[in-house]
Design a protein around this motif. Structure first.
Motif, PDB file in Angstrom:
ATOM      1  N   UNK A 149       0.838  -1.205   0.000  1.00 21.12           N
ATOM      2  CA  UNK A 149       0.000   0.000   0.000  1.00 21.12           C
ATOM      3  C   UNK A 149       0.869   1.250   0.000  1.00 21.12           C
ATOM      4  N   UNK A 150       1.911   1.253   0.827  1.00 15.49           N
ATOM      5  CA  UNK A 150       2.769   2.424   0.997  1.00 15.49           C
ATOM      6  C   UNK A 150       3.464   2.801  -0.314  1.00 15.49           C
ATOM      7  N   UNK A 151       3.995   1.838  -1.026  1.00 13.09           N
ATOM      8  CA  UNK A 151       4.694   2.125  -2.281  1.00 13.09           C
ATOM      9  C   UNK A 151       3.734   2.742  -3.303  1.00 13.09           C
ATOM     10  N   UNK A 152       2.551   2.161  -3.426  1.00 12.50           N
ATOM     11  CA  UNK A 152       1.578   2.708  -4.375  1.00 12.50           C
ATOM     12  C   UNK A 152       1.097   4.083  -3.920  1.00 12.50           C
ATOM     13  N   UNK A 153       0.921   4.260  -2.608  1.00 12.96           N
ATOM     14  CA  UNK A 153       0.479   5.553  -2.080  1.00 12.96           C
ATOM     15  C   UNK A 153       1.505   6.647  -2.372  1.00 12.96           C
ATOM     16  N   UNK A 154       2.783   6.348  -2.275  1.00 15.57           N
ATOM     17  CA  UNK A 154       3.800   7.354  -2.606  1.00 15.57           C
ATOM     18  C   UNK A 154       3.804   7.674  -4.100  1.00 15.57           C
ATOM     19  N   UNK A 155       3.522   6.684  -4.922  1.00 13.33           N
ATOM     20  CA  UNK A 155       3.347   6.947  -6.354  1.00 13.33           C
ATOM     21  C   UNK A 155       2.206   7.943  -6.562  1.00 13.33           C
ATOM     22  N   UNK A 156       1.088   7.704  -5.875  1.00 11.16           N
ATOM     23  CA  UNK A 156      -0.055   8.614  -5.981  1.00 11.16           C
ATOM     24  C   UNK A 156       0.279  10.002  -5.431  1.00 11.16           C
ATOM     25  N   UNK A 157       1.074  10.046  -4.368  1.00  7.76           N
ATOM     26  CA  UNK A 157       1.457  11.311  -3.737  1.00  7.76           C
ATOM     27  C   UNK A 157       2.283  12.173  -4.703  1.00  7.76           C
ATOM     28  N   UNK A 158       2.998  11.548  -5.597  1.00  6.07           N
ATOM     29  CA  UNK A 158       3.750  12.288  -6.613  1.00  6.07           C
ATOM     30  C   UNK A 158       2.916  12.570  -7.856  1.00  6.07           C
ATOM     31  N   UNK A 159       2.020  11.659  -8.218  1.00  5.79           N
ATOM     32  CA  UNK A 159       1.236  11.807  -9.443  1.00  5.79           C
ATOM     33  C   UNK A 159       0.074  12.789  -9.296  1.00  5.79           C
ATOM     34  N   UNK A 160      -0.679  12.674  -8.225  1.00  3.99           N
ATOM     35  CA  UNK A 160      -1.892  13.487  -8.073  1.00  3.99           C
ATOM     36  C   UNK A 160      -1.597  14.982  -8.085  1.00  3.99           C
ATOM     37  N   UNK A 161      -0.537  15.463  -7.420  1.00  2.16           N
ATOM     38  CA  UNK A 161      -0.258  16.906  -7.522  1.00  2.16           C
ATOM     39  C   UNK A 161      -0.004  17.360  -8.961  1.00  2.16           C
ATOM     40  N   UNK A 162       0.614  16.533  -9.757  1.00  2.00           N
ATOM     41  CA  UNK A 162       0.839  16.892 -11.154  1.00  2.00           C
ATOM     42  C   UNK A 162      -0.481  17.007 -11.897  1.00  2.00           C
ATOM     43  N   UNK A 163      -1.420  16.125 -11.589  1.00  2.00           N
ATOM     44  CA  UNK A 163      -2.731  16.183 -12.230  1.00  2.00           C
ATOM     45  C   UNK A 163      -3.536  17.389 -11.733  1.00  2.00           C
ATOM     46  N   UNK A 164      -3.420  17.696 -10.452  1.00  2.00           N
ATOM     47  CA  UNK A 164      -4.127  18.851  -9.883  1.00  2.00           C
ATOM     48  C   UNK A 164      -3.570  20.139 -10.470  1.00  2.00           C
ATOM     49  N   UNK A 165      -2.268  20.195 -10.675  1.00  2.00           N
ATOM     50  CA  UNK A 165      -1.648  21.395 -11.232  1.00  2.00           C
ATOM     51  C   UNK A 165      -2.106  21.662 -12.657  1.00  2.00           C
ATOM     52  N   UNK A 166      -2.582  20.662 -13.340  1.00  2.00           N
ATOM     53  CA  UNK A 166      -3.068  20.856 -14.713  1.00  2.00           C
ATOM     54  C   UNK A 166      -4.395  21.587 -14.726  1.00  2.00           C
ATOM     55  N   UNK A 167      -5.084  21.593 -13.591  1.00  2.00           N
ATOM     56  CA  UNK A 167      -6.348  22.323 -13.509  1.00  2.00           C
ATOM     57  C   UNK A 167      -6.045  23.813 -13.487  1.00  2.00           C
ATOM     58  N   UNK A 168      -6.996  24.633 -13.929  1.00  2.00           N
ATOM     59  CA  UNK A 168      -6.759  26.084 -13.889  1.00  2.00           C
ATOM     60  C   UNK A 168      -6.446  26.539 -12.465  1.00  2.00           C
ATOM     61  N   UNK A 169      -5.425  27.349 -12.335  1.00  2.00           N
ATOM     62  CA  UNK A 169      -4.960  27.800 -11.023  1.00  2.00           C
ATOM     63  C   UNK A 169      -5.800  28.974 -10.548  1.00  2.00           C
ATOM     64  N   UNK A 170      -6.255  28.894  -9.307  1.00  2.00           N
ATOM     65  CA  UNK A 170      -6.998  29.990  -8.706  1.00  2.00           C
ATOM     66  C   UNK A 170      -6.312  30.392  -7.422  1.00  2.00           C
ATOM     67  N   UNK A 171      -6.081  31.659  -7.266  1.00  2.00           N
ATOM     68  CA  UNK A 171      -5.478  32.171  -6.045  1.00  2.00           C
ATOM     69  C   UNK A 171      -6.488  32.125  -4.919  1.00  2.00           C
ATOM     70  N   UNK A 172      -5.991  31.962  -3.675  1.00  2.00           N
ATOM     71  CA  UNK A 172      -6.866  31.924  -2.514  1.00  2.00           C
ATOM     72  C   UNK A 172      -7.406  33.299  -2.171  1.00  2.00           C
ATOM     73  N   UNK A 173      -6.809  34.362  -2.694  1.00  2.00           N
ATOM     74  CA  UNK A 173      -7.267  35.714  -2.365  1.00  2.00           C
ATOM     75  C   UNK A 173      -8.343  36.230  -3.258  1.00  2.00           C
TER      76      UNK A 173
END
Length: 136
Positions: A112-136
């Motif tokens: 589980x841990x090995x796959x979870x770390x793969x996801x921990x690196x992959x998901x941010x890359x996929x999220x970054x592809x979404x349009x960026x919105x500032x919190x302000x």
């Protein structure tokens, strides 16, 4: 760029690691199936699907606290680095931290841990592809 605001990502990564670790300390002997048992892959897939959903939610929430570009990627990289380091210590002391785990459950946790770390690196890359919105 990766080192700017690194302390936020380090703290966030530490919190993510602590949450996952506490989940398995409290519920690991209940949710982990030995690899030889039927339903092992289904259980791992369900755990990973839950992990992916939680990581996605964490990354969306994290972007509210760190509005710098690529904040999610920074969290994924620092969180993975910190988590792998701490998990190496955790695995060394597994008999104290996971006293009820069988050897098969410990192996399931590591899978589980090995796959979870793969996801921990992959998901941010996929999220970054979404349009960026500032919190302000």
């Amino acid at each position: 760029m990766l080192l700017q605001h690194a302390w936020r990502a380090m703290i966030g990564g530490l919190l993510v690691w602590a949450g996952a670790t506490l989940f398995f300390i409290w519920l690991g002997d209940t949710v982990l199936v030995e690899p030889e048992q039927s339903g092992f892959w289904l259980t791992i897939c369900l755990l990973e699907a839950g992990t992916a959903c939680l990581l996605y939610l964490v990354l969306i929430l994290y972007r509210l606290f760190d509005s710098a570009p690529h904040a999610g990627v920074r969290l994924g990289v620092w969180g993975t680095a910190i988590g792998l380091l701490l998990d190496s210590v955790l695995l060394f002391h597994h008999d104290r931290l996971f006293p009820d785990f069988t050897e098969g459950q410990l192996l399931s946790f590591m899978i589980w841990m090995v796959i979870a770390y793969f996801l921990y690196l992959l998901i941010p890359l996929l999220v970054e592809r979404q349009p960026y919105r500032s919190a302000s």
